[in-house]
Design a protein around this motif. Structure first.
Motif, PDB file in Angstrom:
ATOM      1  N   ASN A 106       5.288   1.808  -9.450  1.00 54.58           N
ATOM      2  CA  ASN A 106       3.718   1.844  -9.637  1.00 54.58           C
ATOM      3  C   ASN A 106       3.583   0.525 -10.219  1.00 54.58           C
ATOM      4  O   ASN A 106       2.550   0.119 -10.220  1.00 54.58           O
ATOM      5  CB  ASN A 106       3.606   3.009 -10.725  1.00 54.58           C
ATOM      6  CG  ASN A 106       4.262   3.118 -11.901  1.00 54.58           C
ATOM      7  OD1 ASN A 106       5.568   3.037 -11.751  1.00 54.58           O
ATOM      8  ND2 ASN A 106       3.795   3.098 -13.081  1.00 54.58           N
TER       9      ASN A 106
ATOM     10  N   GLN B  47      -0.170  -1.023  -9.814  1.00 56.44           N
ATOM     11  CA  GLN B  47      -1.040   0.285 -10.164  1.00 56.44           C
ATOM     12  C   GLN B  47      -1.085   0.811 -11.361  1.00 56.44           C
ATOM     13  O   GLN B  47      -2.029   1.369 -11.792  1.00 56.44           O
ATOM     14  CB  GLN B  47      -0.483   1.582  -9.020  1.00 56.44           C
ATOM     15  CG  GLN B  47      -0.444   1.192  -7.786  1.00 56.44           C
ATOM     16  CD  GLN B  47       0.234   2.253  -6.920  1.00 56.44           C
ATOM     17  OE1 GLN B  47       1.404   2.636  -7.294  1.00 56.44           O
ATOM     18  NE2 GLN B  47      -0.586   2.557  -5.754  1.00 56.44           N
TER      19      GLN B  47
ATOM     20  N   SER C 155      -7.097   2.244  -9.031  1.00 57.93           N
ATOM     21  CA  SER C 155      -5.826   1.616  -9.116  1.00 57.93           C
ATOM     22  C   SER C 155      -4.963   2.151  -8.012  1.00 57.93           C
ATOM     23  O   SER C 155      -3.869   1.455  -7.507  1.00 57.93           O
ATOM     24  CB  SER C 155      -5.114   1.572 -10.736  1.00 57.93           C
ATOM     25  OG  SER C 155      -6.113   1.189 -11.443  1.00 57.93           O
ATOM     26  N   LEU C 156      -4.749   3.493  -8.069  1.00 60.27           N
ATOM     27  CA  LEU C 156      -3.815   4.288  -7.100  1.00 60.27           C
ATOM     28  C   LEU C 156      -4.322   3.841  -5.607  1.00 60.27           C
ATOM     29  O   LEU C 156      -3.253   3.534  -4.844  1.00 60.27           O
ATOM     30  CB  LEU C 156      -4.244   5.840  -7.104  1.00 60.27           C
ATOM     31  CG  LEU C 156      -3.269   6.566  -5.993  1.00 60.27           C
ATOM     32  CD1 LEU C 156      -1.897   6.642  -6.727  1.00 60.27           C
ATOM     33  CD2 LEU C 156      -3.852   7.914  -5.892  1.00 60.27           C
TER      34      LEU C 156
ATOM     35  N   ALA D  76      -5.201  -0.923  -5.685  1.00 57.67           N
ATOM     36  CA  ALA D  76      -4.515  -2.080  -6.681  1.00 57.67           C
ATOM     37  C   ALA D  76      -3.715  -3.159  -5.421  1.00 57.67           C
ATOM     38  O   ALA D  76      -2.812  -2.708  -4.505  1.00 57.67           O
ATOM     39  CB  ALA D  76      -3.473  -1.571  -7.508  1.00 57.67           C
TER      40      ALA D  76
ATOM     41  N   LYS E 182      -6.278  -1.754   1.482  1.00 60.22           N
ATOM     42  CA  LYS E 182      -6.545  -1.822  -0.112  1.00 60.22           C
ATOM     43  C   LYS E 182      -7.775  -2.790  -0.146  1.00 60.22           C
ATOM     44  O   LYS E 182      -8.730  -2.406  -0.935  1.00 60.22           O
ATOM     45  CB  LYS E 182      -5.329  -2.192  -0.754  1.00 60.22           C
ATOM     46  CG  LYS E 182      -4.338  -1.078  -0.813  1.00 60.22           C
ATOM     47  CD  LYS E 182      -3.157  -1.529  -1.778  1.00 60.22           C
ATOM     48  CE  LYS E 182      -2.118  -0.585  -2.095  1.00 60.22           C
ATOM     49  NZ  LYS E 182      -0.914  -1.310  -2.838  1.00 60.22           N
TER      50      LYS E 182
END
Length: 167
Positions: free
Chosen positions: A56, A61, A79-80, A83, A96
């Motif tokens: 992560n 993230q 963020s999940l 990112a 993303k």
């Protein structure tokens, strides 16, 4: 009939064994190791989680589980899913980026997610339940949610061990 399952306890790991081989130690380092050998044999050594547990962070993230616990559900979800990381493949990076650019327009995000075949139910939920980011997390796979929970738990463990050793 289902087999009877017993609770796992620390007794189940008694057979676990790790051997560590040290090379190229200076004479001074060897003396220090041997001086503390009895203590290590009696008490063991602290076990930290290593960087493998913290993808992560490598993928930018942050601590998703902490964000959720602190009530910052939208930040955690963004963020999940959005990112950016230099480690992202071309397709993942494009996915993303498209989500970041469309964030807040849940129909557009749903279209992006549908094209990439990931997380479309998250955006279906947000289209039907504007602002319910906590509820949207129930549409993220359990496996992915658990990875982030375990990463944060491991981080807390490492901090606790470091604090204990500093005392």
């Amino acid at each position: 009939a289902l087999p009877i399952c017993n609770e796992l306890t620390s007794e189940h790991s008694r057979g676990n064994h790790v051997e560590i081989r040290l090379r190229d130690l200076t004479h001074h380092e060897q003396r220090r190791l041997f001086a503390h050998r009895a203590t290590v044999e009696r008490l063991g050594v602290p076990n930290y989680f290593d960087e493998q547990r913290f993808g992560n962070l490598r993928y930018g993230q942050g601590w998703i589980a902490r964000e959720l616990m602190e009530g910052r559900h939208e930040e955690a979800l963004k963020s999940l899913l959005c990112a950016a990381s230099e480690r992202d493949s071309g397709a993942i990076g494009a996915f993303k980026r498209a989500l970041r650019e469309s964030w807040g327009d849940w129909s557009a995000c749903r279209e992006v997610a549908g094209r990439f075949g990931q997380h479309h139910s998250v955006f279906d939920h947000l289209r039907r339940n504007e602002g319910d980011f906590a509820g949207a997390f129930f549409h993220v796979s359990s496996r992915l949610r658990l990875i982030h929970l375990y990463a944060f738990q491991s981080h807390l463990w490492n901090r606790a061990v470091a604090r204990m050793l500093a005392a």
